[in-house]
Design an enzyme around this catalytic site. Structure first.
Site, short mmCIF file in Angstrom:
data_model
loop_
_atom_site.label_atom_id
_atom_site.label_comp_id
_atom_site.label_asym_id
_atom_site.label_seq_id
_atom_site.Cartn_x
_atom_site.Cartn_y
_atom_site.Cartn_z
N GLU A 133 3.97 4.20 6.16
CA GLU A 133 2.75 3.40 6.00
C GLU A 133 1.67 4.19 5.28
OE1 GLU A 133 1.20 0.82 5.90
OE2 GLU A 133 1.36 -0.49 7.64
N ASP A 134 0.93 3.51 4.42
CA ASP A 134 -0.21 4.15 3.78
C ASP A 134 -1.30 4.45 4.80
OD1 ASP A 134 -0.67 1.44 4.21
OD2 ASP A 134 -1.69 1.10 2.31
N LYS B 139 -6.71 5.87 11.41
CA LYS B 139 -8.08 5.83 11.92
C LYS B 139 -7.99 5.81 13.44
CE LYS B 139 -9.72 3.05 7.97
NZ LYS B 139 -10.13 1.69 7.55
N ASP C 63 -4.47 1.37 10.91
CA ASP C 63 -5.85 1.01 11.28
C ASP C 63 -5.81 0.51 12.72
OD1 ASP C 63 -8.58 0.37 10.90
OD2 ASP C 63 -8.06 -1.66 10.31
N ARG D 95 -5.74 0.69 -6.11
CA ARG D 95 -4.48 1.27 -5.61
C ARG D 95 -4.01 2.45 -6.45
NH1 ARG D 95 -2.33 -2.13 -1.70
NH2 ARG D 95 -2.49 -4.36 -2.05
N ASP E 71 -6.11 -0.65 -1.36
CA ASP E 71 -6.88 -1.49 -2.27
C ASP E 71 -8.07 -2.16 -1.60
OD1 ASP E 71 -5.21 -3.27 -0.69
OD2 ASP E 71 -5.94 -4.85 -2.03
N GLY F 159 0.77 -1.24 0.00
CA GLY F 159 0.00 0.00 0.00
C GLY F 159 0.79 1.29 0.00
P1 IMP Z 1 -3.28 -2.40 10.81
O1 IMP Z 1 -2.20 -3.41 11.02
O2 IMP Z 1 -4.61 -2.87 11.33
O3 IMP Z 1 -2.94 -1.03 11.34
O4 IMP Z 1 -3.56 -2.32 9.27
C1 IMP Z 1 -2.76 -1.62 8.46
C2 IMP Z 1 -2.88 -2.06 7.01
O5 IMP Z 1 -4.18 -2.56 6.68
C3 IMP Z 1 -2.67 -0.85 6.14
O6 IMP Z 1 -1.31 -0.66 5.87
C4 IMP Z 1 -3.47 -1.17 4.92
O7 IMP Z 1 -2.65 -1.90 4.03
C5 IMP Z 1 -4.60 -2.04 5.43
N1 IMP Z 1 -5.81 -1.21 5.63
C6 IMP Z 1 -6.26 -0.67 6.78
N2 IMP Z 1 -7.39 0.04 6.59
C7 IMP Z 1 -7.65 -0.03 5.26
C8 IMP Z 1 -8.67 0.54 4.43
O8 IMP Z 1 -9.60 1.28 4.85
N3 IMP Z 1 -8.59 0.25 3.09
C9 IMP Z 1 -7.61 -0.53 2.56
N4 IMP Z 1 -6.63 -1.08 3.30
C10 IMP Z 1 -6.65 -0.81 4.64
MG MG Z 2 -0.20 -1.09 4.35
#
Ligand code: IMP
Ligand code: MG
Length: 179
Positions: free
Chosen positions: A103-104, A135, A107, A169, A163, A48
């Site tokens: 990081e993109d 978020k 979450d 993407r 994506d 991402g």
């Molecule tokens: P985390 O480990 O839960 O913080 O997730 C992070 C990764 O999940 C990000 O780097 C994204 O690749 C993916 N991700 C989280 N939220 C979204 C979203 O709303 N759309 C698409 N990919 C997401």
């Molecule tokens: Mg990511």
């Protein structure tokens, strides 16, 4: 209102490219100010972050800047699996170095916590995080985000590197799912 369809879902424009690019330029200025003299390694998190790395690094002017990538996966469809899988490992020596995780999206925060732990085990020096989107209401881990462009609600979004099962993407704007 711009609408698109990817697989079985509809999405509507959430944040336009110009707004995102302005916030990325602001973060690049903060990094230029804070990390001057540190010869930082920017570590993009694939897939991402490819677009954010490209946009951010064009405005980073810190001498000795290097770029590398790791690949992790934690998402399936529109939700987090709760587990972080390493798909491509780090092959640089990070001992004593300033590393900027790029990081993109943050979450739950699990991917960042996982990567920070990996970098600590490899004896990186200062470890900081730059996230294009985050978020705040979804973060379940204790963590500090040093540089952030834009805060979002908990809706699933695509575009700007993010994506939905492989699609979206390449979109320059950010779209959110219509539920
Ligand atoms: P985390 O480990 O839960 O913080 O997730 C992070 C990764 O999940 C990000 O780097 C994204 O690749 C993916 N991700 C989280 N939220 C979204 C979203 O709303 N759309 C698409 N990919 C997401
Ligand atoms: Mg990511």
């Amino acid at each position: 209102m711009k609408r698109i369809k990817l697989h079985d879902k509809e999405f509507v424009l959430a944040i336009d490219a110009g707004t995102i690019e302005r916030e990325i330029a602001r973060v690049a200025e903060e990094i230029n100010r804070d990390l001057a003299g540190e010869r930082p390694l920017f570590l993009g998190v694939l897939n991402g972050a490819f677009m954010f790395v490209s946009d951010l690094l064009k405005s980073v002017t810190v001498e000795g800047t290097e770029v590398s990538f790791v690949k992790v996966a934690s998402y399936a469809g529109t939700s987090s699996t709760g587990q972080v899988k390493d798909l491509i490992a780090l092959n640089e020596d990070v001992t004593g170095r300033t590393v900027v995780i790029v990081e993109d999206m943050v979450d739950s925060g699990r991917s960042i916590v996982h990567l920070k732990k990996m970098l600590e085990e490899r004896h990186a020096g200062k470890i900081v995080v730059a996230a294009m989107f985050y978020k705040p209401k979804a973060i379940v881990q204790e963590l500090t985000l040093d540089y952030t462009c834009i805060a979002l609600e908990n809706d699933f979004v695509v575009g700007r590197g993010l994506d939905y099962d492989g699609l979206g993407r390449n979109l320059p704007d950010l779209y959110q799912v219509v539920s």
